[in-house]
Motif scaffolding. Structure first.
Motif, PDB file in Angstrom:
ATOM      1  N   HIS A  56       0.717  -1.330   0.063  1.00 57.25           N
ATOM      2  CA  HIS A  56      -0.058  -0.026   0.222  1.00 57.25           C
ATOM      3  C   HIS A  56       0.955   1.319  -0.082  1.00 57.25           C
ATOM      4  O   HIS A  56       2.087   0.858   0.085  1.00 57.25           O
ATOM      5  CB  HIS A  56      -1.041  -0.023   1.179  1.00 57.25           C
ATOM      6  CG  HIS A  56      -0.338  -0.039   2.343  1.00 57.25           C
ATOM      7  ND1 HIS A  56       0.207   1.040   3.314  1.00 57.25           N
ATOM      8  CD2 HIS A  56      -0.039  -1.294   3.279  1.00 57.25           C
ATOM      9  CE1 HIS A  56       0.663   0.638   4.278  1.00 57.25           C
ATOM     10  NE2 HIS A  56       0.678  -0.627   4.429  1.00 57.25           N
ATOM     11  N   THR A  83      -2.929  -1.764  -3.283  1.00 53.79           N
ATOM     12  CA  THR A  83      -4.200  -0.916  -3.143  1.00 53.79           C
ATOM     13  C   THR A  83      -3.715   0.248  -2.431  1.00 53.79           C
ATOM     14  O   THR A  83      -2.614   0.258  -2.066  1.00 53.79           O
ATOM     15  CB  THR A  83      -4.922  -1.926  -2.456  1.00 53.79           C
ATOM     16  OG1 THR A  83      -6.420  -1.106  -2.650  1.00 53.79           O
ATOM     17  CG2 THR A  83      -4.631  -2.015  -0.916  1.00 53.79           C
ATOM     18  N   ASP A 133      -5.207   2.597   0.841  1.00 48.86           N
ATOM     19  CA  ASP A 133      -6.079   2.446   1.893  1.00 48.86           C
ATOM     20  C   ASP A 133      -5.690   3.440   3.222  1.00 48.86           C
ATOM     21  O   ASP A 133      -6.544   4.063   3.338  1.00 48.86           O
ATOM     22  CB  ASP A 133      -6.186   1.087   2.484  1.00 48.86           C
ATOM     23  CG  ASP A 133      -4.960   0.394   2.845  1.00 48.86           C
ATOM     24  OD1 ASP A 133      -3.874   1.186   2.617  1.00 48.86           O
ATOM     25  OD2 ASP A 133      -4.824  -0.860   3.258  1.00 48.86           O
ATOM     26  N   ARG A 171      -4.758  -1.778  -7.278  1.00 47.07           N
ATOM     27  CA  ARG A 171      -6.303  -1.665  -7.005  1.00 47.07           C
ATOM     28  C   ARG A 171      -6.573  -0.265  -6.516  1.00 47.07           C
ATOM     29  O   ARG A 171      -6.797   0.099  -5.256  1.00 47.07           O
ATOM     30  CB  ARG A 171      -6.808  -2.764  -6.234  1.00 47.07           C
ATOM     31  CG  ARG A 171      -7.318  -3.919  -6.941  1.00 47.07           C
ATOM     32  CD  ARG A 171      -6.033  -4.803  -7.343  1.00 47.07           C
ATOM     33  NE  ARG A 171      -6.622  -6.135  -7.858  1.00 47.07           N
ATOM     34  CZ  ARG A 171      -5.975  -6.957  -8.563  1.00 47.07           C
ATOM     35  NH1 ARG A 171      -4.670  -7.147  -8.484  1.00 47.07           N
ATOM     36  NH2 ARG A 171      -6.604  -8.033  -8.820  1.00 47.07           N
ATOM     37  N   GLY A 172      -6.536   0.889  -7.248  1.00 48.24           N
ATOM     38  CA  GLY A 172      -6.556   2.133  -6.906  1.00 48.24           C
ATOM     39  C   GLY A 172      -7.869   2.646  -7.127  1.00 48.24           C
ATOM     40  O   GLY A 172      -8.856   2.161  -6.985  1.00 48.24           O
ATOM     41  N   ASN A 190     -11.048   1.776  -8.682  1.00 51.16           N
ATOM     42  CA  ASN A 190     -11.140   0.040  -9.159  1.00 51.16           C
ATOM     43  C   ASN A 190     -12.060  -0.369  -8.262  1.00 51.16           C
ATOM     44  O   ASN A 190     -12.082  -0.383  -6.932  1.00 51.16           O
ATOM     45  CB  ASN A 190      -9.774  -0.128  -8.840  1.00 51.16           C
ATOM     46  CG  ASN A 190      -9.371  -1.724  -9.316  1.00 51.16           C
ATOM     47  OD1 ASN A 190      -9.918  -2.497  -8.731  1.00 51.16           O
ATOM     48  ND2 ASN A 190      -8.541  -1.732 -10.195  1.00 51.16           N
ATOM     49  N   ASP A 236     -11.843  -3.217  -7.241  1.00 50.59           N
ATOM     50  CA  ASP A 236     -11.397  -4.153  -6.124  1.00 50.59           C
ATOM     51  C   ASP A 236     -10.821  -3.343  -5.191  1.00 50.59           C
ATOM     52  O   ASP A 236     -10.206  -3.999  -3.982  1.00 50.59           O
ATOM     53  CB  ASP A 236     -10.139  -5.179  -6.666  1.00 50.59           C
ATOM     54  CG  ASP A 236     -10.934  -6.265  -7.752  1.00 50.59           C
ATOM     55  OD1 ASP A 236     -12.176  -6.477  -7.517  1.00 50.59           O
ATOM     56  OD2 ASP A 236      -9.996  -6.611  -8.617  1.00 50.59           O
ATOM     57  N   GLN A 237     -10.773  -1.892  -4.983  1.00 45.15           N
ATOM     58  CA  GLN A 237      -9.961  -1.050  -4.063  1.00 45.15           C
ATOM     59  C   GLN A 237     -10.604  -1.506  -2.560  1.00 45.15           C
ATOM     60  O   GLN A 237     -11.757  -1.759  -2.446  1.00 45.15           O
ATOM     61  CB  GLN A 237     -10.160   0.082  -4.411  1.00 45.15           C
ATOM     62  CG  GLN A 237      -9.211   1.242  -3.570  1.00 45.15           C
ATOM     63  CD  GLN A 237     -10.030   1.728  -2.382  1.00 45.15           C
ATOM     64  OE1 GLN A 237     -11.329   1.911  -2.690  1.00 45.15           O
ATOM     65  NE2 GLN A 237      -9.676   2.121  -1.423  1.00 45.15           N
ATOM     66  N   VAL A 280      -6.184  -3.101   2.497  1.00 39.10           N
ATOM     67  CA  VAL A 280      -5.269  -4.529   2.084  1.00 39.10           C
ATOM     68  C   VAL A 280      -5.724  -5.392   2.691  1.00 39.10           C
ATOM     69  O   VAL A 280      -5.707  -6.768   2.033  1.00 39.10           O
ATOM     70  CB  VAL A 280      -3.834  -3.892   2.245  1.00 39.10           C
ATOM     71  CG1 VAL A 280      -3.551  -3.840   3.770  1.00 39.10           C
ATOM     72  CG2 VAL A 280      -2.877  -4.740   1.456  1.00 39.10           C
ATOM     73  N   ILE A 292      -9.152  -6.909   0.965  1.00 33.12           N
ATOM     74  CA  ILE A 292      -9.041  -7.287  -0.329  1.00 33.12           C
ATOM     75  C   ILE A 292      -8.364  -8.601  -0.502  1.00 33.12           C
ATOM     76  O   ILE A 292      -8.889  -9.418  -1.504  1.00 33.12           O
ATOM     77  CB  ILE A 292      -8.916  -6.082  -1.190  1.00 33.12           C
ATOM     78  CG1 ILE A 292      -7.332  -5.930  -1.261  1.00 33.12           C
ATOM     79  CG2 ILE A 292      -9.684  -4.954  -0.897  1.00 33.12           C
ATOM     80  CD1 ILE A 292      -6.976  -5.014  -2.386  1.00 33.12           C
ATOM     81  N   SER A 321     -14.109  -2.259   1.917  1.00 40.04           N
ATOM     82  CA  SER A 321     -13.916  -2.484   0.531  1.00 40.04           C
ATOM     83  C   SER A 321     -15.074  -2.044  -0.384  1.00 40.04           C
ATOM     84  O   SER A 321     -15.929  -2.069   0.214  1.00 40.04           O
ATOM     85  CB  SER A 321     -13.391  -3.988   0.167  1.00 40.04           C
ATOM     86  OG  SER A 321     -14.520  -4.729  -0.034  1.00 40.04           O
TER      87      SER A 321
END
Lengths: 470, 191
Positions: free
Chosen positions: A35, A62, A64, A104-105, A108, A110-111, A114, A117, A378
């Motif tokens: 991250h 990602t 976060d 996964r920014g 996205n 899926d963001q 950490v 996800i 998420s």
């Protein structure tokens, strides 16, 4: 042949070069989560030395920690971020592009946090070694992985070589048996464990959580428990994979499929500690002893039953802690007025947590003057919660419904409490200033937090879960 | 990493137990992307009042302790987050060693990779050191000894590889990258 623990089995399968007196083992890492906060200096070093990322395919990235979660700020993109955070996020985007790591920014699907996800995507799997520049990496051990937090230098080691230099930790078995009492959740279990063994009770160890209480928990609940292993000083927490684990993983995007799935399950089933495996230390806990818990001090070991009186301080540190918290011994926290309720963080931001909190809040109002934040872990959890109408339950009650991120777990993204404010928080740390300078954190479960938001004071969730007793 | 062979200094004492990494450096100093000037955030909320002025009663603000290279801290130093910013900030401030009865695992691992030596001592020596702020100490990293003027002398445990790297200024990444052949063979065998 000597009996092996789950730690032994996972460890052995990842030794590239065995440990000697002079040198630690070289341990292969199956999954590296990264991250924005603990990686920039590591990427800079790689760039400076001209070293590529060895396995971008085993690296999951990602954003976060430092991103805002208030919807109106998220909508503004970089403009909505604090300047230093915006620079950090930009650098993460650039680093991932330059080194070929999918991110996964922002925007996205899926963001998310950490540690939320990894399991959600099915990337966290039994038997894997998983690391991240974040101490709550222990979360992934709930799936039977060996997962632990590392520093930024080690992040650089893994980016460059997919390996770490490690001495094998000792093992600790914590067995919890019996059914949980009504209103008692996984969060209460782990707060109880830490209050028993202390904030350094697990130092140098990997904890394996065992017993009928643990096997009876959902995956979300097991993650809550493993997540806070580090708060007892342990590097990692693990739970043996079982049908709950397999049912959770099946069909997730990065989980094995088809024939590979069957093969994987066969291997995963063999990971559990052998029946006569020995642990370096063992702790036994009767689940019936565990009440809804809340913390009164400035470390996560300072937990008591919600109706219990705050104990007399022993020593200068606990006197200083009570002074910081503005609390007096000899009284329970129950009834203590609160300013903010935070439901979120890698400890308690999964769908099960939000559902439990919503059940308490449904049809009720957050006490006037109390700010309640609900922050899903998420984007996927946010969507799933919205499909169930949970967002409406929270906003109708007067709570804020946020975008995914770490939010008020740590004061670095704009979501902070003011000095002196009391926050009932489902996060993992009540350290001085953790939620903003001078902020006073009371750690509790999602149901206790939700009940406290309604009451405007620390409340016992049991009175909200029984018919009309509120 | 620069080699760290000997430390000769007087001590500064922070007796509180369980000093966590959020105290060593609060999260709001973690949005940095470099290590430059990172000691600005060291113990920020203890060093400074809300208006940004120095707290005169904080030990590292006092003239006789400000330049101490050895910090004696209460039990279980460095618990909490994995932020390497904590040892970076201590080192950048001028601290070369921290003495306690116990260190959190990740803090200890991070410190050793940054020329900051965590020294674990027994309860008796710890109590003596807590009671004698400003004591003159000499640390020999290679011999793993701590000698105190008019006080205890002792041997401490330090992980042998980290000790070697400290004494020789060896970069652990270089060592790991030298194992490329074994790493590649391991990956191939697992396929």
């Amino acid at each position: 042949m000597t009996a092996k623990s789950m730690l032994d089995k996972v460890w052995e399968r990842h030794v590239v070069v065995p440990e000697t007196h002079q040198t630690p083992a070289i341990l292969y890492i199956d999954l590296h989560l990264i991250h924005e906060v603990t990686t920039p200096q590591a990427f800079s070093l790689l760039r400076e030395k001209g070293i590529p990322v060895r396995r971008p395919d085993l690296t999951l990235a990602t954003l976060d920690h430092s991103i805002p979660t208030r919807p109106e700020l998220v909508a503004k993109g970089y403009e909505g971020m604090q300047p230093a955070a915006g620079k950090q996020v930009r650098q993460m985007v650039e680093n991932c592009e330059e080194f070929g790591i999918p991110l996964r920014g922002p925007g996205n699907a899926d963001q998310g946090i950490v540690h939320v996800i990894g399991p959600e995507l099915g990337a966290s799997q039994p038997g894997k070694t998983i690391v991240c520049g974040d101490s709550h990496t222990a979360t992934h051990g709930a799936l039977g992985a060996l997962a632990f937090g590392i520093g930024t230098t080690e992040v650089g080691h893994v980016l460059a070589t997919q390996c770490l230099l490690q001495r094998k930790p000792r093992s600790m078995g914590i067995t919890i048996d019996g059914p949980l009492s009504p209103g008692v959740t996984a969060k209460d279990v782990v707060l109880f464990v830490i209050s028993k063994i202390g904030v350094s009770g697990g130092t140098g160890h990997v904890i394996e959580y065992r017993g009928s209480t643990i096997t009876g928990l959902s995956m979300d609940e097991r993650m809550t428990i493993c997540n806070m292993s580090i708060e007892a000083g342990a590097r990692a927490g693990m739970v043996a994979p079982d049908q709950v684990t397999f049912d959770y993983l099946k069909g997730r995007p990065m989980a094995p499929a088809g024939e590979d799935w069957d093969k994987a399950v066969q291997q995963w089933k063999a990971l559990a500690s052998d029946p006569d495996a020995r642990f370096d230390r063992e702790v036994l806990i009767d689940a019936a002893e565990i009440p809804p818990m809340i913390t009164f001090g400035t470390n996560p070991g300072a937990g008591i039953g919600i109706r219990r009186e705050i104990p007399e301080p022993v020593g200068a540190a606990s006197r200083k802690a009570l002074e910081y918290m503005g609390l007096k011994p000899g009284r329970p926290l129950y009834g203590q007025p609160v300013d903010i309720v935070f439901i979120g963080s890698c400890t308690n931001s999964r769908l099960g947590d939000l559902q439990a909190a919503a059940e308490v809040v449904k049809g009720r109002k957050v006490k006037s003057g109390v700010r309640m934040l609900v922050v899903p872990g998420s984007n996927k959890i946010k969507l799933a919660a919205e499909e169930l109408g949970l967002d409406r339950i929270f906003t109708d009650a007067g709570a804020e419904w946020h975008e995914a991120g770490c939010s008020m777990c740590l004061g670095m993204n704009g979501d902070i409490a003011a000095p002196g404010q009391y926050v009932v928080s489902t996060s993992n740390r009540n350290f001085e200033g953790r939620q903003g300078p001078g902020a006073r954190t009371l750690l509790a479960s999602p149901v206790t937090a939700a009940a406290s938001a309604i009451a405007g004071a620390v409340a016992d969730p049991r009175s909200f879960l029984t018919d009309g007793a509120a | 990493m620069h080699a760290l062979k000997q430390i000769v200094s007087h001590t500064a004492v922070l007796p509180q137990a369980d000093i966590d990494t959020d105290q060593i450096i609060p999260a709001r100093y973690l949005t940095t992307t470099s290590r430059d000037g990172i000691s600005e955030g060291l113990f920020y909320d203890w060093r400074f009042a809300a208006d940004g002025t120095e707290n005169a009663d904080f030990v590292l603000n006092q003239a006789e302790y400000r330049d101490a290279r050895v910090l004696v801290a209460g039990d279980n130093f460095g618990c909490g987050s994995s932020r390497e910013h904590a040892p970076w900030a201590l080192k950048d401030f001028g601290i070369d060693a921290v003495i306690s009865t116990r260190f959190a695992d990740i803090f200890s691992s991070n410190a050793l990779k940054n020329g900051l030596l965590p020294i674990v001592v027994d309860k008796k020596a710890h109590e003596w050191l807590l009671d004698h702020p400003g004591a003159r100490v000499r640390v020999d990293v290679e011999m793993a000894t701590l000698t105190v003027d008019d006080g205890p002398s002792l041997h401490f445990e330090v992980e042998p590889f980290a000790q070697y790297c400290l004494v020789h200024g060896t970069d652990q990444l270089g060592f790991l990258m030298g194992k490329e052949e074994q790493i590649a063979a391991f990956e191939k065998a697992r396929k």
